[in-house]
Design a protein around this motif. Structure first.
Motif, PDB file in Angstrom:
ATOM      1  N   SER A 100       0.833  -1.206   0.000  1.00  0.00           N
ATOM      2  CA  SER A 100       0.000   0.000   0.000  1.00  0.00           C
ATOM      3  C   SER A 100       0.862   1.248   0.000  1.00  0.00           C
ATOM      4  O   SER A 100       2.081   1.185   0.210  1.00  0.00           O
ATOM      5  CB  SER A 100      -0.898   0.010   1.242  1.00  0.00           C
ATOM      6  OG  SER A 100      -0.147   0.387   2.373  1.00  0.00           O
ATOM      7  N   SER A 101       0.190   2.369  -0.206  1.00  0.00           N
ATOM      8  CA  SER A 101       0.879   3.663  -0.145  1.00  0.00           C
ATOM      9  C   SER A 101      -0.188   4.755  -0.081  1.00  0.00           C
ATOM     10  O   SER A 101      -1.365   4.496  -0.337  1.00  0.00           O
ATOM     11  CB  SER A 101       1.723   3.860  -1.412  1.00  0.00           C
ATOM     12  OG  SER A 101       2.181   5.203  -1.487  1.00  0.00           O
ATOM     13  N   LYS A 102       0.260   5.971   0.235  1.00  0.00           N
ATOM     14  CA  LYS A 102      -0.630   7.110   0.004  1.00  0.00           C
ATOM     15  C   LYS A 102      -0.708   7.269  -1.510  1.00  0.00           C
ATOM     16  O   LYS A 102       0.295   7.051  -2.213  1.00  0.00           O
ATOM     17  CB  LYS A 102      -0.035   8.378   0.624  1.00  0.00           C
ATOM     18  CG  LYS A 102       0.175   8.273   2.125  1.00  0.00           C
ATOM     19  CD  LYS A 102      -0.311   9.511   2.836  1.00  0.00           C
ATOM     20  CE  LYS A 102      -0.193   9.346   4.350  1.00  0.00           C
ATOM     21  NZ  LYS A 102      -1.053   8.291   4.896  1.00  0.00           N
ATOM     22  N   ILE A 103      -1.878   7.617  -2.002  1.00  0.00           N
ATOM     23  CA  ILE A 103      -2.012   7.671  -3.467  1.00  0.00           C
ATOM     24  C   ILE A 103      -2.416   9.066  -3.959  1.00  0.00           C
ATOM     25  O   ILE A 103      -2.664   9.257  -5.140  1.00  0.00           O
ATOM     26  CB  ILE A 103      -3.062   6.644  -3.959  1.00  0.00           C
ATOM     27  CG1 ILE A 103      -4.373   6.810  -3.200  1.00  0.00           C
ATOM     28  CG2 ILE A 103      -2.546   5.226  -3.834  1.00  0.00           C
ATOM     29  CD1 ILE A 103      -5.540   6.086  -3.850  1.00  0.00           C
ATOM     30  N   SER A 104      -2.477  10.038  -3.019  1.00  0.00           N
ATOM     31  CA  SER A 104      -2.907  11.375  -3.463  1.00  0.00           C
ATOM     32  C   SER A 104      -1.704  12.310  -3.526  1.00  0.00           C
ATOM     33  O   SER A 104      -0.625  11.990  -3.010  1.00  0.00           O
ATOM     34  CB  SER A 104      -3.972  11.910  -2.511  1.00  0.00           C
ATOM     35  OG  SER A 104      -3.527  11.731  -1.189  1.00  0.00           O
ATOM     36  N   GLY A 105      -1.864  13.474  -4.116  1.00  0.00           N
ATOM     37  CA  GLY A 105      -0.833  14.501  -4.193  1.00  0.00           C
ATOM     38  C   GLY A 105       0.405  13.986  -4.889  1.00  0.00           C
ATOM     39  O   GLY A 105       0.342  13.358  -5.948  1.00  0.00           O
ATOM     40  N   SER A 106       1.567  14.177  -4.216  1.00  0.00           N
ATOM     41  CA  SER A 106       2.843  13.784  -4.841  1.00  0.00           C
ATOM     42  C   SER A 106       2.969  12.263  -4.966  1.00  0.00           C
ATOM     43  O   SER A 106       3.875  11.775  -5.626  1.00  0.00           O
ATOM     44  CB  SER A 106       4.001  14.339  -4.014  1.00  0.00           C
ATOM     45  OG  SER A 106       3.925  13.777  -2.722  1.00  0.00           O
ATOM     46  N   CYS A 107       2.077  11.533  -4.314  1.00  0.00           N
ATOM     47  CA  CYS A 107       2.159  10.061  -4.352  1.00  0.00           C
ATOM     48  C   CYS A 107       1.283   9.460  -5.450  1.00  0.00           C
ATOM     49  O   CYS A 107       1.174   8.238  -5.563  1.00  0.00           O
ATOM     50  CB  CYS A 107       1.730   9.473  -3.009  1.00  0.00           C
ATOM     51  SG  CYS A 107       2.879   9.820  -1.681  1.00  0.00           S
TER      52      CYS A 107
END
Ligand code: SAM
Length: 417
Positions: A68-75
């Motif tokens: 998983s990961s953050k998926i918003s903004g720079s991600c």
């Protein structure tokens, strides 16, 4: 902040051949798919996706809980990786792949603490474990435990009276027994203890009384109850003055290089026995009533405390082997004392760590790989040394090694076999 998304593997994969094979195939396909992608890096033990929060796939599938990961903004550039890897995983693992997205679900199935622990475990490959059965090889767990077949039988052991013999191969870490004592009582002189035990016996069932009275007594005479207590009681925790007497655990004989470990669980008031290493079918199950000191010291202690002359494999070695073992144990004692010196730990941490390293090596030699409790203590000492000097990363590694050893000897707290 930002939105997290990814998938969890539920239930997690086992170490068995089938899951291993499926995971290896999945990893091969992922490597192949991304072989020309410079953002996807093959590390010695895992694949790292250098996007978003760098999600990883370990080469050992049983360690994997979450991708998983953050998926918003720079991600945002990581979302395509999560989506693709998830689809490939679904082909291999079907409904075990649980996709989640923070907008829809609070988060995945697993607690983040557990997930971070799993990430840390990617760094180092596991030592291969000896396998107890073909079924364990295939399924990754020892199924014998789940079907309720008794793991041992009570038998006559030459020179020791009765004892417990493994009926099947018992895997390391298996809980062999979990028992409540007939009663617990503080150790005291026989004439004071005798009426106290008599009262405790009146409070238990006739069947339990019979079992208690059938236990071995090295001190027959005018205080039979105290004699049985002195021969059989195990302390309720290290250094506890209170001892407990058990129907089956008290049939386990002593060895100075035991293949099992006894542990008192204060929360449940039970004593548990776990295998320290693979115990082969037909082998005697043993614990250490005490493991400390050279051969003469141990034997004298066993004679004084339990009233018998130890004839375990360590005490039955040849004179030259005993000399080597005694010298090693002496060295281990010196290392242990030096490691316990707080001033030295602060001023000369490298020396303290070197001692921990040597101690672990000697423990493996002396106990043939089954000194899990003593090894856990050495890892804890190493943890103390590095944490005192602010080395959080290494401290975490030692803490995990200590936890692994402790899990093998104490289990996870439940009292069911
Ligand atoms: C707690 S009982 C164990 C069960 C016992 N063998 C029985 O028959 O009931 C302890 C006694 O077992 C025997 N025993 C245990 N370990 C032994 C060893 N390593 N060498 C010789 N005798 C041992 C001694 O008689 C000791 O007092």
């Amino acid at each position: 902040m930002g939105i997290d998304a990814g998938f969890d593997m539920v239930p997690r994969l086992s170490t068995g051949a089938t899951d291993r094979h499926n995971w290896d195939t999945f990893i091969r396909i992922i490597k192949d798919m991304y072989k020309d992608d410079t953002q996807v890096e093959i590390k010695p033990n895992y694949i790292e996706f250098n996007a978003g929060e760098h999600p990883m796939l370990p080469f050992e599938g049983h360690k994997f809980l979450r991708f998983s990961s953050k998926i918003s903004g720079s991600c945002a550039n990581v979302e395509i990786y999560i989506d693709t890897v998830r689809r490939v995983a679904e082909v291999h693992f079907g409904s075990r792949v649980k996709y989640w997205n923070e907008i829809a679900d609070p988060c995945g199935v697993y607690d983040w603490k557990l997930v971070h622990e799993s990430f840390r475990s990617y760094e180092q490959r596991d030592e291969p474990e000896p396998i107890a059965s073909i079924a364990q090889l295939i399924t990754g767990t020892d199924p014998i435990q789940n079907i309720g077949i008794p793991l041992f039988e009570i038998a006559k052991i030459p020179g020791k009276g009765r004892g417990l013999i493994a009926r099947l191969n018992i895997a390391k870490g298996t809980r062999i027994l979990c028992e409540k004592p007939f009663f617990t009582v503080a150790s005291m002189s026989p004439n004071v203890l005798e009426p106290i035990i008599a009262k405790r016996l009146r409070a238990i069932s006739k069947d339990a009384q019979r079992q208690f009275l059938s236990l071995h007594n090295n001190y027959p005479g005018k205080h039979p109850f105290s004699g049985i207590f002195k021969t059989n009681a195990l302390p309720c925790g290290p250094d506890s003055p209170v001892g407990g007497v058990y129907p089956t655990i008290c049939l386990i004989n002593h060895s100075c290089i035991p293949n099992s470990h006894n542990n008192w669980n204060d929360d449940t008031d039970h004593e548990t026995i776990h295998a320290n290493r693979l115990i082969k079918a037909g082998e005697e199950i043993t614990i250490a009533y005490n493991q400390e000191g050279d051969t003469a010291t141990r034997r004298a202690w066993l004679t004084n405390t339990f009233g018998f002359d130890c004839n375990c494999p360590a005490c039955s070695r040849s004179a030259s082997e005993i000399r080597v073992s005694d010298a090693r144990r002496l060295r281990m004692k010196k290392l242990d004392d030096d490691i316990g010196n707080g001033d030295r730990m602060v001023r000369r941490p490298k020396d303290s760590l070197k001692d921990c390293h040597e101690l672990l090596k000697l423990l493996k030699e002396e106990y043939d790989g089954c000194a899990v409790v003593l090894e856990a203590r050495a890892y804890y000492d190493a943890f103390q040394v590095v944490i005192t000097h602010g080395d959080q990363a290494r401290a975490t590694g030692f803490e995990e090694l200590e936890d692994e050893e402790n899990d093998d000897t104490k289990g996870t707290g439940c009292c069911e076999l």
